[in-house]
Design a protein around this motif. Structure first.
Motif, short mmCIF file in Angstrom:
data_model
loop_
_atom_site.label_atom_id
_atom_site.label_comp_id
_atom_site.label_asym_id
_atom_site.label_seq_id
_atom_site.Cartn_x
_atom_site.Cartn_y
_atom_site.Cartn_z
N TYR A 1 0.85 -1.19 0.00
CA TYR A 1 0.00 0.00 0.00
C TYR A 1 0.89 1.24 0.00
O TYR A 1 1.83 1.35 0.78
CB TYR A 1 -0.87 0.06 1.26
CG TYR A 1 -1.97 -0.96 1.34
CD1 TYR A 1 -3.10 -0.87 0.53
CD2 TYR A 1 -1.91 -1.99 2.27
CE1 TYR A 1 -4.12 -1.80 0.64
CE2 TYR A 1 -2.93 -2.92 2.38
CZ TYR A 1 -4.03 -2.82 1.56
OH TYR A 1 -5.06 -3.74 1.66
N LEU A 2 0.55 2.20 -0.86
CA LEU A 2 1.24 3.47 -0.89
C LEU A 2 0.21 4.60 -1.02
O LEU A 2 -0.70 4.50 -1.84
CB LEU A 2 2.22 3.54 -2.08
CG LEU A 2 3.44 2.63 -2.03
CD1 LEU A 2 4.15 2.64 -3.37
CD2 LEU A 2 4.39 3.07 -0.92
N PRO A 3 0.35 5.66 -0.23
CA PRO A 3 -0.60 6.78 -0.36
C PRO A 3 -0.42 7.48 -1.71
O PRO A 3 0.67 7.91 -2.05
CB PRO A 3 -0.22 7.70 0.80
CG PRO A 3 1.19 7.35 1.13
CD PRO A 3 1.35 5.91 0.82
N ALA A 4 -1.49 7.57 -2.47
CA ALA A 4 -1.40 8.18 -3.79
C ALA A 4 -1.10 9.67 -3.71
O ALA A 4 -0.72 10.29 -4.72
CB ALA A 4 -2.70 7.95 -4.56
N SER A 5 -1.25 10.24 -2.54
CA SER A 5 -0.96 11.67 -2.36
C SER A 5 0.53 11.96 -2.17
O SER A 5 0.93 13.12 -2.12
CB SER A 5 -1.73 12.19 -1.13
OG SER A 5 -1.42 11.43 0.02
N ASN A 6 1.33 10.91 -2.08
CA ASN A 6 2.77 11.06 -1.83
C ASN A 6 3.55 10.83 -3.12
O ASN A 6 3.74 9.70 -3.55
CB ASN A 6 3.21 10.07 -0.75
CG ASN A 6 4.66 10.27 -0.30
OD1 ASN A 6 5.52 10.65 -1.09
ND2 ASN A 6 4.93 10.00 0.96
N ALA A 7 4.00 11.91 -3.75
CA ALA A 7 4.69 11.81 -5.04
C ALA A 7 5.97 10.99 -4.95
O ALA A 7 6.29 10.22 -5.86
CB ALA A 7 5.00 13.21 -5.58
N LYS A 8 6.71 11.14 -3.87
CA LYS A 8 7.95 10.38 -3.70
C LYS A 8 7.67 8.89 -3.60
O LYS A 8 8.41 8.07 -4.14
CB LYS A 8 8.71 10.87 -2.46
CG LYS A 8 9.31 12.25 -2.60
CD LYS A 8 10.12 12.63 -1.37
CE LYS A 8 10.77 14.01 -1.53
NZ LYS A 8 11.54 14.39 -0.32
N ALA A 9 6.60 8.54 -2.91
CA ALA A 9 6.23 7.14 -2.77
C ALA A 9 5.85 6.54 -4.13
O ALA A 9 6.21 5.40 -4.45
CB ALA A 9 5.07 6.98 -1.79
N LEU A 10 5.13 7.31 -4.94
CA LEU A 10 4.74 6.83 -6.27
C LEU A 10 5.97 6.58 -7.14
O LEU A 10 6.03 5.59 -7.88
CB LEU A 10 3.81 7.84 -6.95
CG LEU A 10 2.45 8.06 -6.30
CD1 LEU A 10 1.61 9.00 -7.15
CD2 LEU A 10 1.72 6.75 -6.10
N ALA A 11 6.95 7.47 -7.06
CA ALA A 11 8.17 7.30 -7.84
C ALA A 11 8.95 6.08 -7.36
O ALA A 11 9.46 5.28 -8.16
CB ALA A 11 9.03 8.55 -7.74
N LYS A 12 9.02 5.91 -6.04
CA LYS A 12 9.77 4.79 -5.48
C LYS A 12 9.13 3.45 -5.80
O LYS A 12 9.82 2.42 -5.93
CB LYS A 12 9.90 4.95 -3.96
CG LYS A 12 10.85 3.95 -3.31
CD LYS A 12 11.07 4.25 -1.85
CE LYS A 12 12.09 3.28 -1.25
NZ LYS A 12 12.34 3.56 0.19
N ALA A 13 7.81 3.45 -5.93
CA ALA A 13 7.09 2.20 -6.20
C ALA A 13 7.57 1.52 -7.47
O ALA A 13 7.52 0.29 -7.58
CB ALA A 13 5.59 2.48 -6.30
N ARG A 14 8.05 2.29 -8.41
CA ARG A 14 8.51 1.74 -9.68
C ARG A 14 9.84 1.00 -9.55
O ARG A 14 10.28 0.35 -10.50
CB ARG A 14 8.63 2.86 -10.71
CG ARG A 14 7.31 3.52 -11.08
CD ARG A 14 7.54 4.71 -12.03
NE ARG A 14 6.30 5.20 -12.60
CZ ARG A 14 5.53 6.13 -12.04
NH1 ARG A 14 5.88 6.66 -10.87
NH2 ARG A 14 4.41 6.53 -12.63
N THR A 15 10.47 1.10 -8.40
CA THR A 15 11.79 0.48 -8.21
C THR A 15 11.76 -0.65 -7.18
O THR A 15 12.76 -1.34 -7.00
CB THR A 15 12.81 1.52 -7.73
OG1 THR A 15 12.49 1.94 -6.39
CG2 THR A 15 12.82 2.73 -8.65
#
Length: 295
Positions: A18-32
């Motif tokens: 689970y990652l908060p969609a409001s967190n841009a850094k988390a969205l970027a990190k999810a790809r790695t």
């Protein structure tokens, strides 16, 4: 025509973060990250004032892509909340693999969510959280909706279930053991994939691993996660071990011998082995191959 549970049931889903969609850094990190599933959350992890911004960010993230082998789902707010209808409409028009819906209580809830996805691409799946006392009493009926809707996966929501029950979340999870077993059985009866709930102690990896092994023992396909540190141990627990694969390959090889053709039970490594074990062995080898293909 919509995606069925059987179309996706064998896909490896060892770890769902689970990652908060409001967190841009988390969205970027999810790809790695090496998780099998990324769940972009619009519900619990997002404050009310950030809901609309989070929705736009999630839709933009799946449009941008770059998630590789990772299956991307978006968790919507409940259909009866002020954000639910807009969430479902946006996700239905997106490139997400699935929409995860919260606090499902009944078959009628699944029907409402499925209707909201009428215009979505055929391959979009409907995933549901099993996290209410009412849902526990309706597990077979909810699971049966997989026959006629997009429903293909359940995720246990043990935190919300504990809240409703006023039960304690202990490392052994004693109050929830009957429900975990019942949910796995109901899901398997209808070909639905099923993931275990989260472990809140993300700093205690030993405790997390013990809970993951408990989930494996119950028959879950994988586990939902709240922190990247939980991914690697989760993947390890829910991957076939070398010992498992050696047994599977021995069983497959033994049943393939000419002298064992047509037999329902044979002896493998000194143990009685039946055709049901051959089916289990083939699945283990298939899962191992799918995991290897994702690397």
């Amino acid at each position: 025509m919509t995606a069925s549970a059987s179309d996706t049931a064998h896909r490896p889903r060892r770890s769902a973060l689970y990652l908060p969609a409001s967190n841009a850094k988390a969205l970027a990190k999810a790809r790695t990250l090496p998780c099998d599933v990324v769940v972009l959350d619009l519900e619990d992890a997002v404050a009310p004032e950030a809901k609309e911004e989070a929705r736009a960010a999630a839709i933009a993230a799946v449009a941008e892509g770059g998630f590789g082998h990772r299956e991307v789902a978006i968790r919507a707010n409940g259909i009866d909340t002020e954000w639910g209808a807009a969430d479902l409409a946006a996700i239905a028009g997106s490139q997400a693999a699935a929409v995860l819906v919260p606090k499902v209580n009944s078959p009628e809830d699944i029907a409402r969510y499925d209707a909201a996805l009428l215009g979505a691409a055929p391959q979009m799946q409907l995933w549901a959280m099993i996290e209410t006392c009412e849902s526990v009493g309706n597990l077979p009926r909810i699971a049966a909706m997989a026959r006629t809707t997009r429903l293909s996966l359940w995720i246990m929501g043990t935190n919300d279930l504990a809240k409703e029950m006023r039960a304690q979340l202990t490392p052994c999870r004693t109050p929830f053991l009957p429900f975990l077993s019942m949910a796995v059985a109901a899901a398997r009866a209808e070909g639905i994939a099923i993931l275990d709930g989260v472990c809140n102690e993300f700093r205690d990896i030993d405790l997390f691993e013990a809970e993951a092994r408990q989930g494996l023992m119950f028959g879950f396909d994988g586990k939902s996660l709240i922190h990247p540190a939980q991914i690697e141990p989760c993947n390890t627990v829910f991957s076939p071990s070398e010992t498992d694969l050696a047994w599977a390959q021995a069983v497959i090889a033994a049943f393939a011998l000419p002298e064992n053709q047509g037999k329902g039970a044979i002896r493998v490594d000194g143990k009685m082995t039946e055709l049901l074990h051959l089916e289990q062995a083939r699945r283990l080898v298939e899962v191992a191959g799918l995991i290897q293909a994702m690397k």
